[in-house]
Design an enzyme around this catalytic site. Sequence first.
Site: not given
Length: 425
Positions: A266, A307, A365
């Site tokens: 995460h 994702h 990210d």
Amino acid sequence: MADKKATLKVDGIEEQFELPVYEGTVGPDVVDVRSLSGKGLFTYDPGFMSTAATESKITYIDGAAGVLLHRGYPIEQLAEKSDYLETCYLLLHGELPSAEEKETFVNTIKNHTMVHEQLSHFFNGFRRDAHPMAIMCGVVGALSAFYHDSLDIHDEHHRVVSAHRLIAKMPTLAAMVYKYSIGQPFMFPRNDLSYAENFLHMMFNTPCEEKKISPVLAKAMDRIFLLHADHEQNASTSTVRLAGSTGANPFACIASGIAALWGPAHGGANEAVLNMLEEIGDESNIDKFIAKAKDKEDPFRLMGFGHRVYKNFDPRAKVMKQTCDEVLAELGMEDDPLLKIAMKLEKIATEDEYFVKRGLYPNVDFYSGIILKAIGIPTELFTVIFATGRTPGWIAHWNEMISSDYRIGRPRQLYTGHPKRDYPA
Ligand code: SDX
């Protein structure tokens, strides 16, 4: 709610169940299964792949189309035309602020940026090399020990004050965590600086010298906070909602969200991406790591890729890549070796059948870590930056739930353990 119905027939049960189906403004319809427990049935959905745990008006994601809306506004437009505090206001209140409302909100946040002096003593209990997220879990939860005047979750004014305090103090705490790790004194926030400028000031200035903050870096920092502000019912937001459903105070709920965000699957992914790029070290090693990522026997995954919802592209990653180019150009780091490895990795992965078939594209990210490293933020602080940016989203969801007719969250299970048995005589 629409009057559509779903019919469920279960072998072995005579009755055929009619279940209400609701339509959202956009997105998939939902089947209301609440009546099933009264019929002796549970639904089964580990990981909540097919479960809408709540109704919400805050953020909408279309994973197939790469759409992310905050109160209806596309993330690309907010990143280009808005700023972080205006987006915070939008998430909390549902509408963009007028010029006067924005000025009042910005000033309110500025006047809550300091933390109680006693809180600085908490840091001395930690080793200097403690992971920053360990300290954030502790000190954010501890904020509830200082604010007995705003812990009544059923008092709207208390909820508003707590929201302002959390949004205002997260950058101050994040910078304190960094200063503590390098043995430098904490820097007080300054009310003459913008939110992102203030954070960079508290991070990189010292009592001996206060350098002017680069407007390009401040804008990049503001955009990074904005891109992380909210993301529907992700793991950490769902944790905040579940904690909040017990009546826990907002500081404890946000601390639970910070703990959940820490995981590398995460929010911990941005730190893991940088560590991965540094481990790859050279473009010649990329193929070896691509093979590891595909190998089912190898736990290695390509960090920053994939994702749960986005199966084509993460719209935030596109904006983050553009910001990455701007920051590296500003710093004269266009030839940054990590960026070159990242871009080669992205090219290979987005052409490789394994990744394309599974919809594994760069997520938010993947590029954020390169920007943060270029700004001078240490890798282990990256997830703290993510938590700081995500705070308004966590609070908006917590407030939406507390303001609604909510019940304590208490999932059930499929039990496959021993049936009742007696203790040996
Ligand atoms: C964030 O939920 C949110 O909104 C999160 C977030 C937010 O803003 O709150 O967007 C922030 O958490 C972004 C994600 C950051 N995490 C990473 O970058 C870590 C690497 N990614 C993976 O761990 C993974 O992709 C997840 C956790 C992000 C998604 O996992 P899912 O949806 O449970 O998908 P999965 O694990 O079932 O994977 C599906 C397939 C599997 O292969 P098969 O069993 O079908 O053969 O894809 C493979 C997986 O093995 N796979 C990967 C992979 N991610 C998934 N293979 C290699 N590398 C990867 N990164």
